[in-house]
Design a protein around this motif. Structure first.
Motif, PDB file in Angstrom:
ATOM      1  N   ARG A   1      -0.912  12.101  -7.815  1.00  0.00           N
ATOM      2  CA  ARG A   1      -0.878  13.148  -6.804  1.00  0.00           C
ATOM      3  C   ARG A   1      -0.917  14.551  -7.407  1.00  0.00           C
ATOM      4  NH1 ARG A   1       3.393   9.842  -5.224  1.00  0.00           N
ATOM      5  NH2 ARG A   1       4.872  11.522  -5.697  1.00  0.00           N
TER       6      ARG A   1
ATOM      7  N   LEU B   1       1.931   1.706  -3.546  1.00  0.00           N
ATOM      8  CA  LEU B   1       0.812   2.194  -4.333  1.00  0.00           C
ATOM      9  C   LEU B   1       0.542   3.672  -4.046  1.00  0.00           C
ATOM     10  CD1 LEU B   1      -2.297   0.015  -5.021  1.00  0.00           C
ATOM     11  CD2 LEU B   1      -2.461   2.481  -5.027  1.00  0.00           C
ATOM     12  N   ARG B   2       0.642   4.057  -2.786  1.00  0.00           N
ATOM     13  CA  ARG B   2       0.438   5.456  -2.414  1.00  0.00           C
ATOM     14  C   ARG B   2       1.508   6.347  -3.052  1.00  0.00           C
ATOM     15  NH1 ARG B   2      -2.081   7.331   2.280  1.00  0.00           N
ATOM     16  NH2 ARG B   2      -1.828   5.273   3.254  1.00  0.00           N
TER      17      ARG B   2
ATOM     18  N   THR C   1     -12.702   0.473  -1.719  1.00  0.00           N
ATOM     19  CA  THR C   1     -12.636   0.202  -0.285  1.00  0.00           C
ATOM     20  C   THR C   1     -13.832   0.784   0.453  1.00  0.00           C
ATOM     21  OG1 THR C   1     -11.207   2.136  -0.087  1.00  0.00           O
ATOM     22  CG2 THR C   1     -10.131  -0.011  -0.166  1.00  0.00           C
TER      23      THR C   1
ATOM     24  N   PHE D   1      -4.861  -5.546   1.194  1.00  0.00           N
ATOM     25  CA  PHE D   1      -5.667  -4.612   1.974  1.00  0.00           C
ATOM     26  C   PHE D   1      -5.804  -4.995   3.451  1.00  0.00           C
ATOM     27  CE2 PHE D   1      -7.235  -4.062  -2.389  1.00  0.00           C
ATOM     28  CZ  PHE D   1      -7.100  -2.688  -2.521  1.00  0.00           C
TER      29      PHE D   1
ATOM     30  N   LEU E   1      -4.814   7.255  -0.289  1.00  0.00           N
ATOM     31  CA  LEU E   1      -5.049   6.095  -1.154  1.00  0.00           C
ATOM     32  C   LEU E   1      -6.351   6.309  -1.914  1.00  0.00           C
ATOM     33  CD1 LEU E   1      -4.007   3.187   1.214  1.00  0.00           C
ATOM     34  CD2 LEU E   1      -2.913   3.778  -0.958  1.00  0.00           C
TER      35      LEU E   1
ATOM     36  N   LEU F   1       0.825  -1.202   0.000  1.00  0.00           N
ATOM     37  CA  LEU F   1       0.000   0.000   0.000  1.00  0.00           C
ATOM     38  C   LEU F   1       0.863   1.257   0.000  1.00  0.00           C
ATOM     39  CD1 LEU F   1      -2.977  -0.888   2.375  1.00  0.00           C
ATOM     40  CD2 LEU F   1      -2.949  -0.805  -0.129  1.00  0.00           C
ATOM     41  N   ASP F   2       2.008   1.220   0.669  1.00  0.00           N
ATOM     42  CA  ASP F   2       2.923   2.363   0.640  1.00  0.00           C
ATOM     43  C   ASP F   2       3.453   2.588  -0.774  1.00  0.00           C
ATOM     44  OD1 ASP F   2       2.583   2.838   3.311  1.00  0.00           O
ATOM     45  OD2 ASP F   2       4.480   1.937   3.944  1.00  0.00           O
TER      46      ASP F   2
ATOM     47  N   ASP G   1      -3.881   2.940  -9.172  1.00  0.00           N
ATOM     48  CA  ASP G   1      -4.754   4.028  -8.741  1.00  0.00           C
ATOM     49  C   ASP G   1      -5.512   4.549  -9.964  1.00  0.00           C
ATOM     50  OD1 ASP G   1      -5.597   6.734  -8.052  1.00  0.00           O
ATOM     51  OD2 ASP G   1      -4.172   6.697  -6.398  1.00  0.00           O
TER      52      ASP G   1
ATOM     53  N   PHE H   1      -9.651   1.038  -7.187  1.00  0.00           N
ATOM     54  CA  PHE H   1      -8.425   0.342  -7.553  1.00  0.00           C
ATOM     55  C   PHE H   1      -8.692  -0.495  -8.804  1.00  0.00           C
ATOM     56  CE2 PHE H   1      -8.200   1.205  -3.072  1.00  0.00           C
ATOM     57  CZ  PHE H   1      -6.866   1.448  -2.793  1.00  0.00           C
TER      58      PHE H   1
END
Length: 272
Positions: A141, A9-10, A200, A73, A112, A6-7, A173, A116
């Protein structure tokens, strides 16, 4: 493992998870998918056709995929699967994002995403043969206007190619600037991907499902203005219903944490 992926992906707007589909099953999956796509003369499979083939359902609604989703997740995160699951072959659309249908952002740029996109590749991909994913890392971003400007780029983009092997999963994303890796030469061998969308939260469900429904009658996405417009695919989406799907694939796939968001539940009125 969950935090690491997840990090990534972020930070990057995508993450690669290798070997989600086993190599032994891939030839059977590819043969079944090619037969269906050729029979319909399409590069995008209808969800109902995927559901009718046991080899394809055993790939998507599998313990292996479910375990991967939980690993990404976490086992306590509630998730929603949407009806636009499909297999595509040689579908190449230039740079775009998948949030263009929104009037306002659903989340902060640093958060996030709410949606997805999942791609599992049925073969190894390369810059020469194409078939993978190009991602302009970190663009999720950026302000929407800047992402739209980035999407005007054209030509080869080896610096954005995400190398993927047979059975690998790329989760990305919906805001990131991306495209399918366009083959370098004129020969275009079969390049297939099993694709689906998850969120989510169900807060986005009505908005996203209305967008999918409207695409049956209006041209909205960049692909709708090309020969790749998937009319039969979008016409098919309202027929994919939660009760039948959940009854068929529970409890191995669907449970209290993984739910199905269908149009019949979330779209009680026809969109204007």
């Amino acid at each position: 493992m969950t935090t690491h992926h997840l990090d990534t992906l972020r930070r990057d707007g995508y993450v690669l998870m290798p070997g989600v589909l086993g190599a032994a099953a891939l030839p059977t999956i590819k043969t079944a998918a090619k037969h269906i796509l050729d029979a319909h003369g399409s590069d995008t499979m209808r969800p109902s056709d995927l559901l009718a083939d046991p080899d394809l359902t055993s790939a998507l609604f599998s313990t292996r995929v479910r375990t991967t989703i939980s690993a990404l997740f976490g086992p306590s995160q509630t998730l929603y699967l949407y009806p636009n699951f499909t297999i595509r072959n040689n579908l190449y659309i230039n740079w775009h994002t998948d949030d263009f249908f929104l009037d306002a952002p659903l989340e902060k740029a640093s958060a996030l995403p709410s949606l997805f996109m999942f791609n599992v590749y049925l073969q190894g991909n390369s810059l020469d043969a194409g078939g993978g994913l190009d991602v302009q890392s970190g663009t999720h971003r950026l302000p929407k206007s800047e992402r739209q400007a980035r999407a005007q780029a054209d030509g080869p983009a080896p610096e954005h190619f995400v190398a993927s092997g047979a059975g690998d999963l790329i989760v990305f994303d919906y805001r990131v600037v991306h495209r399918g890796t366009i083959p370098a030469g004129t020969v275009r061998p079969d390049r297939m991907a099993l694709q689906w969308t998850m969120s989510t939260s169900d807060d986005v469900a009505a908005v996203y499902l209305a967008y999918l429904q409207i695409r049956a009658s209006r041209k909205l996405h960049i692909s709708d203005f090309t020969r790749h417009r998937a009319q039969e695919f979008f016409d098919d989406l309202p027929h994919i219903r939660a009760p039948a799907l959940i009854e068929r694939f529970s409890p191995a796939f669907f449970d209290s944490q993984l739910r199905f968001a269908d149009m019949a539940t979330y779209l009680r009125e026809e969109p204007r």
